[in-house]
Design a protein around this motif. Structure first.
Motif, mmCIF file in Angstrom:
data_model
loop_
_atom_site.group_PDB
_atom_site.id
_atom_site.type_symbol
_atom_site.label_atom_id
_atom_site.label_comp_id
_atom_site.label_asym_id
_atom_site.label_seq_id
_atom_site.Cartn_x
_atom_site.Cartn_y
_atom_site.Cartn_z
ATOM 1 N N TRP A 229 -0.407 -14.382 6.206
ATOM 2 C CA TRP A 229 0.380 -13.881 5.080
ATOM 3 C C TRP A 229 -0.369 -12.792 4.333
ATOM 4 O O TRP A 229 0.220 -11.786 3.928
ATOM 5 C CB TRP A 229 0.732 -15.039 4.146
ATOM 6 N N LEU A 230 -1.679 -12.960 4.167
ATOM 7 C CA LEU A 230 -2.476 -11.923 3.512
ATOM 8 C C LEU A 230 -2.489 -10.641 4.347
ATOM 9 O O LEU A 230 -2.424 -9.537 3.795
ATOM 10 C CB LEU A 230 -3.897 -12.425 3.276
ATOM 11 N N PHE A 231 -2.546 -10.785 5.666
ATOM 12 C CA PHE A 231 -2.446 -9.600 6.524
ATOM 13 C C PHE A 231 -1.117 -8.893 6.285
ATOM 14 O O PHE A 231 -1.060 -7.659 6.146
ATOM 15 C CB PHE A 231 -2.572 -9.986 7.992
ATOM 16 N N ASN A 232 -0.024 -9.656 6.253
ATOM 17 C CA ASN A 232 1.294 -9.052 6.028
ATOM 18 C C ASN A 232 1.350 -8.316 4.699
ATOM 19 O O ASN A 232 1.963 -7.251 4.585
ATOM 20 C CB ASN A 232 2.383 -10.129 6.067
ATOM 21 N N GLU A 233 0.718 -8.871 3.669
ATOM 22 C CA GLU A 233 0.729 -8.233 2.361
ATOM 23 C C GLU A 233 -0.028 -6.903 2.386
ATOM 24 O O GLU A 233 0.409 -5.906 1.801
ATOM 25 C CB GLU A 233 0.126 -9.171 1.311
ATOM 26 N N VAL A 234 -1.153 -6.881 3.080
ATOM 27 C CA VAL A 234 -1.901 -5.619 3.207
ATOM 28 C C VAL A 234 -1.086 -4.613 4.014
ATOM 29 O O VAL A 234 -0.981 -3.434 3.643
ATOM 30 C CB VAL A 234 -3.271 -5.865 3.867
ATOM 31 N N LEU A 235 -0.491 -5.051 5.107
ATOM 32 C CA LEU A 235 0.331 -4.152 5.914
ATOM 33 C C LEU A 235 1.511 -3.633 5.104
ATOM 34 O O LEU A 235 1.862 -2.441 5.195
ATOM 35 C CB LEU A 235 0.819 -4.877 7.172
ATOM 36 N N ALA A 236 2.138 -4.480 4.307
ATOM 37 C CA ALA A 236 3.257 -4.036 3.479
ATOM 38 C C ALA A 236 2.827 -2.924 2.526
ATOM 39 O O ALA A 236 3.577 -1.968 2.291
ATOM 40 C CB ALA A 236 3.824 -5.219 2.692
ATOM 41 N N ALA A 237 1.606 -3.054 1.974
ATOM 42 C CA ALA A 237 1.102 -2.000 1.090
ATOM 43 C C ALA A 237 0.916 -0.694 1.855
ATOM 44 O O ALA A 237 1.217 0.393 1.335
ATOM 45 C CB ALA A 237 -0.218 -2.445 0.455
ATOM 46 N N ARG A 238 0.464 -0.792 3.097
ATOM 47 C CA ARG A 238 0.265 0.409 3.925
ATOM 48 C C ARG A 238 1.613 1.019 4.336
ATOM 49 O O ARG A 238 1.748 2.240 4.432
ATOM 50 C CB ARG A 238 -0.563 0.056 5.170
ATOM 51 N N VAL A 239 2.601 0.168 4.592
ATOM 52 C CA VAL A 239 3.938 0.678 4.902
ATOM 53 C C VAL A 239 4.516 1.394 3.687
ATOM 54 O O VAL A 239 5.107 2.473 3.781
ATOM 55 C CB VAL A 239 4.869 -0.459 5.369
ATOM 56 N N SER A 240 4.336 0.793 2.522
ATOM 57 C CA SER A 240 4.895 1.364 1.296
ATOM 58 C C SER A 240 4.282 2.714 0.954
ATOM 59 O O SER A 240 4.975 3.611 0.446
ATOM 60 C CB SER A 240 4.699 0.392 0.126
ATOM 61 N N ASP A 241 2.977 2.881 1.235
ATOM 62 C CA ASP A 241 2.359 4.177 0.916
ATOM 63 C C ASP A 241 2.369 5.141 2.102
ATOM 64 O O ASP A 241 1.837 6.246 2.013
ATOM 65 C CB ASP A 241 0.940 3.996 0.363
ATOM 66 N N GLY A 242 2.975 4.711 3.233
ATOM 67 C CA GLY A 242 3.149 5.597 4.377
ATOM 68 C C GLY A 242 1.933 5.757 5.258
ATOM 69 O O GLY A 242 1.918 6.622 6.145
ATOM 70 N N SER A 243 0.910 4.894 5.108
ATOM 71 C CA SER A 243 -0.339 5.070 5.866
ATOM 72 C C SER A 243 -0.486 4.099 7.027
ATOM 73 O O SER A 243 -1.556 4.036 7.632
ATOM 74 C CB SER A 243 -1.535 4.912 4.923
ATOM 75 N N TRP A 244 0.572 3.355 7.355
ATOM 76 C CA TRP A 244 0.415 2.271 8.328
ATOM 77 C C TRP A 244 0.192 2.750 9.763
ATOM 78 O O TRP A 244 -0.272 1.977 10.604
ATOM 79 C CB TRP A 244 1.619 1.327 8.274
ATOM 80 N N THR A 245 0.464 4.013 10.054
ATOM 81 C CA THR A 245 0.277 4.522 11.418
ATOM 82 C C THR A 245 -0.993 5.357 11.568
ATOM 83 O O THR A 245 -1.254 5.870 12.656
ATOM 84 C CB THR A 245 1.483 5.378 11.849
ATOM 85 N N THR A 246 -1.789 5.488 10.511
ATOM 86 C CA THR A 246 -2.993 6.327 10.571
ATOM 87 C C THR A 246 -4.208 5.531 10.084
ATOM 88 O O THR A 246 -4.092 4.617 9.272
ATOM 89 C CB THR A 246 -2.837 7.581 9.692
ATOM 90 N N CYS A 247 -5.361 5.890 10.584
ATOM 91 C CA CYS A 247 -6.606 5.262 10.156
ATOM 92 C C CYS A 247 -7.065 5.878 8.836
ATOM 93 O O CYS A 247 -7.032 7.100 8.655
ATOM 94 C CB CYS A 247 -7.696 5.453 11.205
ATOM 95 N N LEU A 248 -7.499 5.039 7.923
ATOM 96 C CA LEU A 248 -8.030 5.479 6.647
ATOM 97 C C LEU A 248 -9.556 5.558 6.711
ATOM 98 O O LEU A 248 -10.185 4.918 7.574
ATOM 99 C CB LEU A 248 -7.618 4.510 5.542
ATOM 100 N N PRO A 249 -10.176 6.299 5.805
ATOM 101 C CA PRO A 249 -11.645 6.250 5.710
ATOM 102 C C PRO A 249 -12.109 4.824 5.475
ATOM 103 O O PRO A 249 -11.581 4.128 4.613
ATOM 104 C CB PRO A 249 -11.936 7.143 4.499
ATOM 105 N N GLY A 250 -13.045 4.386 6.292
ATOM 106 C CA GLY A 250 -13.519 3.009 6.192
ATOM 107 C C GLY A 250 -12.977 2.096 7.268
ATOM 108 O O GLY A 250 -13.320 0.908 7.298
#
Length: 350
Positions: A225-246
């Motif tokens: 569930w915590l993974f889903n919450e983090v993924l939802a945040a990435r979907v919402s900000d549009g970054s779920w398909t790209t690698c972030l710094p770190g």
């Protein structure tokens, strides 16, 4: 959607999609509309000699754990001595492998297989040197029929083409969290120290061992569930398909999210900040991980179906086929393009 239950907690069980849904459809109108074939990871696991008899069974109307218990009773062995690679839905036609610990009993295998065949269709059999374990299969092959499809065929075809090219957010399915998030409520009440492996091994086969298995289920639900919450945040900000710094170096092949553990996350820099901020909103769940020896892991944020193919069977019936790695959810993949009505939900108590 968030669900409130007897503990007063509200658990979100429906997360933002990566793309706009273009249609509505009914799923699992009959079990034959949802077929799953388990593909083993190791080609030579089944042929040859070994202490474990392996059976590939086709089942309908029985979930995996029920079949495993029945096999243990038929074989006269402990429940722990029956292995399988993953859980498969009751309301579907599924083929999956089970292993049974039967050392030195090769001469009676044929008789035992005939007994099993009285309950389930036996597709294949063989011997292996060790027990089958969770996630050991290489893939699941799905053949799914959607009925009463409402939407433009052209838009649906376009959405499925996009799904094959870009994939979907790799959420864990809501079934992992129990009715109204009940598994998450139970996770809050459990003693996380019981998950430490040394303590668990001493109780194998006992009632404590069964309780420990349930604790693992609840802990896994919290982690997912915590993974889903983090993924939802990435979907919402549009970054779920790209690698972030770190992004951790070991997962450089694509963007990943945290499977939380002792120490939290292996991400650094801005990605670590984002992940800790999201998880920090749920301190009761986060605290579970500080008392365990569970190491942090990573899970891809994107799931891309392989061998994706589909055909229309009339104006409102759509047959879709694809292959997914272990631990990925077919309903999550399709739910990125379709608003799905699961027709099996009304049959769960039958």
């Amino acid at each position: 959607m968030s669900n409130q239950n007897t503990t007063g907690h509200q658990w979100r069980l429906d997360w933002p999609t990566g793309h706009d849904r273009v249609a509505r459809a009914q799923l699992k109108s009959v079990p034959e509309d949802f077929r799953v074939e388990e593909v083993l990871a190791v080609a030579d696991l089944i042929p040859g000699e070994g202490e474990h008899l392996c059976l590939c069974l086709e089942k309908t109307g029985d979930n995996t754990e029920f079949v495993a218990r029945q096999l243990a009773q038929m074989a006269g062995c402990r429940g722990f001595d029956v292995g399988f690679c993953g859980l498969k839905d009751r309301h579907a036609v599924t083929s999956q492998w089970f292993s049974l610990y039967r050392p030195g009993m090769e001469s009676s295998d044929d008789d035992f297989i005939r007994e099993v065949a009285g309950n389930w269709r036996v597709l294949a059999s063989g011997r292996a040197p060790r027990k089958l374990r969770r996630g050991e299969h290489s893939a699941n092959r799905f053949a799914i029929v959607l009925r009463n499809v409402e939407g433009s065929k052209a838009e649906i075809d376009e959405a499925l083409n996009r799904l094959g090219e870009q994939g979907a957010p790799n959420y864990f399915g809501p079934q992992r969290f129990g009715r109204d998030g009940g598994n998450l409520d139970r996770a809050l009440k459990m003693d996380p120290s019981q998950l430490n492996r040394r303590a668990g091994r001493a109780k194998r086969g006992s009632r404590g061992g069964r309780d420990g298995s349930k604790n693992v289920l609840y802990f896994s639900a919290a982690r997912s569930w915590l993974f889903n919450e983090v993924l939802a945040a990435r979907v919402s900000d549009g970054s779920w398909t790209t690698c972030l710094p770190g992004e951790p170096a070991e997962s450089a092949a694509g963007p990943t999210g945290p499977m939380w553990g002792d120490g939290g996350t292996t991400a650094t820099d801005g990605q670590e900040t984002l992940e800790r901020k999201v998880v920090g909103q749920w301190p009761e769940l986060e605290r579970l991980f500080a008392a365990t020896r569970m190491q942090p892991e990573r899970r891809p944020l994107v799931v891309k179906p392989q061998e994706l193919d589909w055909e229309w069977r009339g104006d409102d019936i759509l047959a879709i086929r694809f292959v997914l790695p272990p631990g990925q959810y077919a309903t999550t993949v399709l739910g990125d393009s379709f608003e799905l009505e699961d027709m099996s939900l009304g049959r769960h108590n039958e």
